[in-house]
Motif scaffolding. Structure first.
Motif, PDB file in Angstrom:
ATOM      1  N   ASP A  23      -2.211   3.050   3.265  1.00  0.00           N
ATOM      2  CA  ASP A  23      -1.884   2.451   4.555  1.00  0.00           C
ATOM      3  C   ASP A  23      -1.920   3.522   5.644  1.00  0.00           C
ATOM      4  OD1 ASP A  23      -0.912   0.905   6.639  1.00  0.00           O
ATOM      5  OD2 ASP A  23       1.184   1.276   6.096  1.00  0.00           O
ATOM      6  N   TYR A  73      -5.880   0.914  -0.983  1.00  0.00           N
ATOM      7  CA  TYR A  73      -4.611   1.378  -1.558  1.00  0.00           C
ATOM      8  C   TYR A  73      -3.785   2.277  -0.645  1.00  0.00           C
ATOM      9  CZ  TYR A  73      -5.909  -0.566  -6.069  1.00  0.00           C
ATOM     10  OH  TYR A  73      -6.243  -1.431  -7.086  1.00  0.00           O
ATOM     11  N   ARG A  95       0.819  -1.213   0.000  1.00  0.00           N
ATOM     12  CA  ARG A  95       0.000   0.000   0.000  1.00  0.00           C
ATOM     13  C   ARG A  95       0.854   1.264   0.000  1.00  0.00           C
ATOM     14  NH1 ARG A  95      -5.445  -0.755   3.559  1.00  0.00           N
ATOM     15  NH2 ARG A  95      -5.922  -2.902   2.978  1.00  0.00           N
TER      16      ARG A  95
END
Length: 411
Positions: free
Chosen positions: A76, A74, A22
């Motif tokens: 983090d 997508y 991510r």
């Protein structure tokens, strides 16, 4: 090659990326992923309070769903720390709610109307849309039912109301940390590692095994209750103190769930109703069309099972789907059995027998829910509530002592 691409497209699009793949949360990813999802959600809220916008809402919904999915998988939010993976989970649940709420708004024929606003405020579609976006129970809106809100026994004065809620937030934060630490103390080698592990210790005799798993389930449920109450208190403080909202816009989140004397009473009145509408839209409404009232109950709990399965899948995709779907569907089955009992006897489930029945059914199937959370590694998550808990040593000590006592009983 082309057919292989088409065949794998659904899997590739719906794949939940591991944290290592991510993008880190920063200004650029916020602007590219998070902000578009929030703005599209707000735009849908704005459209649904305006007349003549149904076609625009229908056209907007696929974009809202796509942007919400992008934001969920997508970016983090954990900063690369696996113990903070619950932050990614929180965003995923928020985006899931964005998608389902806007799906409901898409097909409404009439605009939603607000009838409760802060004192001395003038009507504004922009502030109304903001309130609708964050108001998951519909407090002050024509689509909610006031009888779903628990009676409010908190102080009426704004000053004392604020003081009460502030103390409640602190008190529940302490209890949440204590219950979490006590749970981890039962099995440090299992509940403090991110790979997770079951709450059922098969090395113990069945009676001790299920007594131990029941105690763990109660501790985890108490932790969930206290952390949700704490977060709701914090949100209440922000609304009342920062945005000067009326305390009436923040009715209590829970209604003493431990006093429930039926499953319908527990799930329909005493447990929090934050996602009631979401679960109804997701599963209750579609199944009601075919199966009537029974379909609505089964469908709503199916929606709840899907929602909670997202919790598990975001943490560990190796945990089976059935544990959440089956457990929550059995809650629906329990409510249907209560309705059958009422139809056959003319009496509602209640009294001390009703309380025993309710807690027995909740603990029976709730233990499977908690086991799913444990095997996903959810109990291993660590927060400041643990490290700053003033009851840290006491909770860990008595959790360890209780586990040791149960094992001694098994010899």
């Amino acid at each position: 090659m082309a057919w292989s691409f088409v065949e794998n497209l659904p899997t590739d699009l719906l794949r939940i990326l591991p944290v290592s793949e991510r993008l880190p949360l920063d200004a650029s990813t916020f602007l590219a992923y998070i902000l578009p999802a929030c703005l599209s959600y707000y735009a849908a809220a704005l459209l649904v309070i305006l007349p003549g916008t149904r076609m625009l809402r229908i056209a907007l919904w696929p974009l809202v769903a796509l942007l919400a999915f992008r934001a969920s998988v997508y970016v983090d939010f954990s900063g690369g720390d696996p113990t903070q993976a619950f932050l990614n989970l929180n965003i995923a649940l928020a985006m899931f709610c964005f998608t389902i709420r806007t799906l409901e708004w898409t097909f409404l024929k009439n605009p939603l109307k607000r009838h409760l606003r802060p004192a001395c405020s003038s009507p504004s579609i922009f502030t109304d849309a903001l309130d609708l976006s964050t108001n998951v129970r519909g407090v002050g809106w024509n689509w909610s039912k006031s009888d779903l809100f628990p009676p409010d026994t908190r102080p009426r004065s704004r000053l004392w109301f604020t003081a009460y809620v502030l103390f409640s937030a602190w008190y529940n934060s302490v209890l949440c940390g204590a219950f979490h630490l006590a749970t981890q103390a039962f099995s440090p080698e299992t509940f403090t590692v991110l790979s997770g592990g079951t709450i059922f210790d098969t090395t113990l005799p069945p009676l001790i095994q299920y007594l131990r798993s029941t105690i763990i389930a109660v501790f985890v449920a108490a932790g969930i209750y206290t952390v949700m109450q704490m977060l709701y208190d914090i949100a209440t403080l922000i609304g009342v103190v920062v945005f000067w909202q009326d305390p009436a816009q923040w009715p209590p989140a829970f209604n003493q769930p431990w006093k429930a004397d039926s499953l319908r009473d527990f799930w329909g009145r005493r447990w929090h109703q934050m996602f009631r509408r979401t679960f109804g839209v997701l599963g209750g409404w579609p199944l009601r069309i075919t199966f009537g009232r029974v379909g609505y109950v089964l469908g709503s709990f199916l929606g709840s099972g899907m929602f909670h399965n997202i919790v598990v899948a975001m943490l560990n995709q190796n945990v089976e789907w059935w544990c959440m779907l089956l457990s929550f569907e059995m809650m629906a089955v329990g409510i249907i059995l209560e309705d059958v009992f009422t139809q056959m006897t003319g009496r509602k489930v209640g009294g001390w027998i009703g309380r025993v029945w309710t807690m027995t059914w909740l603990l029976l199937w709730g233990s499977i829910i908690i086991d799913g959370f444990a095997r996903a590694g959810m109990i291993a998550s660590s927060t400041v509530l643990d490290t700053a808990c003033p009851l840290k040593e006491i909770a860990e000590h008595y959790g360890t002592v209780l586990d040791s006592w149960l094992r001694e009983c098994a010899r």
